[in-house]
Scaffold this motif. Structure first.
Motif, PDB file in Angstrom:
ATOM      1  N   LEU A  54      -7.303 -12.950 -12.125  1.00 13.57           N
ATOM      2  CA  LEU A  54      -7.659 -14.212 -12.783  1.00 13.57           C
ATOM      3  C   LEU A  54      -9.087 -14.018 -13.280  1.00 13.57           C
ATOM      4  O   LEU A  54     -10.027 -13.942 -12.483  1.00 13.57           O
ATOM      5  N   GLU A  75       1.409 -10.677 -17.934  1.00 13.47           N
ATOM      6  CA  GLU A  75       1.105 -11.864 -17.115  1.00 13.47           C
ATOM      7  C   GLU A  75       0.153 -11.575 -15.963  1.00 13.47           C
ATOM      8  O   GLU A  75      -0.328 -12.492 -15.302  1.00 13.47           O
ATOM      9  N   ARG A  78      -4.842 -13.042 -16.383  1.00  7.85           N
ATOM     10  CA  ARG A  78      -4.966 -14.399 -16.943  1.00  7.85           C
ATOM     11  C   ARG A  78      -6.435 -14.689 -17.161  1.00  7.85           C
ATOM     12  O   ARG A  78      -7.209 -14.675 -16.199  1.00  7.85           O
ATOM     13  N   THR A  80      -9.629 -16.984 -18.686  1.00  8.45           N
ATOM     14  CA  THR A  80     -10.052 -18.329 -19.073  1.00  8.45           C
ATOM     15  C   THR A  80     -11.521 -18.281 -19.498  1.00  8.45           C
ATOM     16  O   THR A  80     -12.342 -17.632 -18.822  1.00  8.45           O
TER      17      THR A  80
END
Ligand SMILES: C[S@@+](CC[C@H](N)C(=O)[O-])C[C@H]1O[C@@H](n2cnc3c(N)ncnc32)[C@H](O)[C@@H]1O
Length: 316
Positions: A54, A75, A78, A80
């Motif tokens: 992440l 996947e 991830r 952000t």
């Protein structure tokens, strides 16, 4: 390390990669947070071991680039666009637990010294690129730039910044010179600030070691991005996310952030004593011995020069 350099072109050689891998022990199905994704050097080491990552970064360009290099991981990566304190906070709110967290603080080498093509888009982090605008926002959505600080903060506040964030012995003289210079002409470029530094530290007296502009530019960067406040907010959040056996691994690059991390770890990993001084409750955290770059790494990756790796492990 050289292999990484070839793989990533000019992007970013991950600092203290062996120590980070030892600290985080990546393997398939483990979940890690990389709070400072950058060029993805460390993240790829975790992903290549089969882990889920992440990733957070407050630099939009970094996030856009991850969309490209991250494709093969599907996947499992991830990403952000977020400040790591906000990112960790959101994970705590969602009750996520992870096997490890990496914070590789500071700047990636391409933010600092990208090639000529990138120079046009420079944000003034480096005193060596004198035509760059004095911006220094890692997150371009933030409102205050380095030039804003130099052009508007009063002398006392500037002095405090140079003392607090650069431990700058000539902070007072520097702040005075900044205020005098801006009354003639506002600060616009890195070169404008470099000129002032060189007035305060005339080069004819010789610069025995590193150029003082390095730490002075760093002080401004810390102020623009409020780096120490963000780190202080992130540390307790990071601990809340660790599963038993999980580890928080932080790479620091200067004494201010390193002291903050060291003190935080020490305060956490203390055993509770009873009234006669016997251990009543063992701390659930263990601090690993601080690690520094090897001579071999320094040969291939000078950016590791001031790096320290600090790991804390949640035991139970
Ligand atoms: C030293 S680089 C990371 C390099 C990365 N570990 C690698 O191997 O490629 C630091 C990155 O963290 C980002 N960064 C710094 N402070 C941050 C913060 N508070 N929140 C999110 N990202 C941050 C910077 O934009 C930069 O991309």
């Amino acid at each position: 390390m050289m292999e990484n350099k070839q793989d990533f072109g000019t992007v970013h050689v991950p600092v203290m990669a062996d120590e980070v891998v030892r600290g985080l022990a990546p393997e398939a199905d483990k979940v890690f947070v990389d709070g400072t994704l950058g060029g993805g050097g460390h993240a790829r080491l975790l992903l290549d071991a089969g882990a889920v990552v992440l990733g957070f970064d407050q630099d939009k360009d970094v996030v856009a680039r991850a969309g490209e290099w991250g494709k093969p991981y599907g996947e499992r990566l991830r990403v952000t666009h977020a400040n790591f304190a906000e990112g960790l906070d959101a994970l705590v709110q969602d009750a996520v637990m992870v096997d490890g967290i990496l914070l590789d603080l500071g700047m990636s080498s391409d933010q600092l010294d990208g090639d000529e093509a990138e120079a046009a888009d420079g944000r003034g982090f480096s005193y060596k690129r004198t035509a760059d605008p004095l911006d220094m926002r890692m997150n371009v959505d933030a409102t205050t730039t380095a030039a804003d600080i130099l052009n508007t903060w009063d002398e006392a506040k500037l002095t405090q910044m140079f003392f607090d964030y650069a431990e700058e012995p000539r902070g007072r003289a520097l702040a005075k010179a900044v205020v005098a210079a801006r009354s003639e002409r506002p600060f616009k470029t890195s070169g404008d600030l470099l000129q002032i530094v060189e007035k305060i530290y005339p080069l004819r007296f010789g610069l025995k070691r590193s150029h003082p502009a390095g730490r002075i530019f760093q002080a401004l960067r810390i102020a623009v991005n409020d780096e120490l406040t963000v780190l202080a907010r992130a540390l307790p959040l990071a601990l809340q996310l660790l599963k038993p056996g999980g580890r928080l691994c932080i790479i620091t690059f200067h004494s201010l952030e390193d002291r903050m991390v060291k003190k935080f770890y020490k305060n956490i990993a203390v055993d509770e004593l009873d009234s006669v001084g016997r251990v009543a409750t063992l701390s659930p955290y263990k601090i690993w011995k601080k690690q520094m770059p090897t001579a071999r790494e320094l040969e291939v990756n000078p950016r590791a020069r001031s790096a320290h790796v600090r790991v804390i492990e949640r035991i139970t």
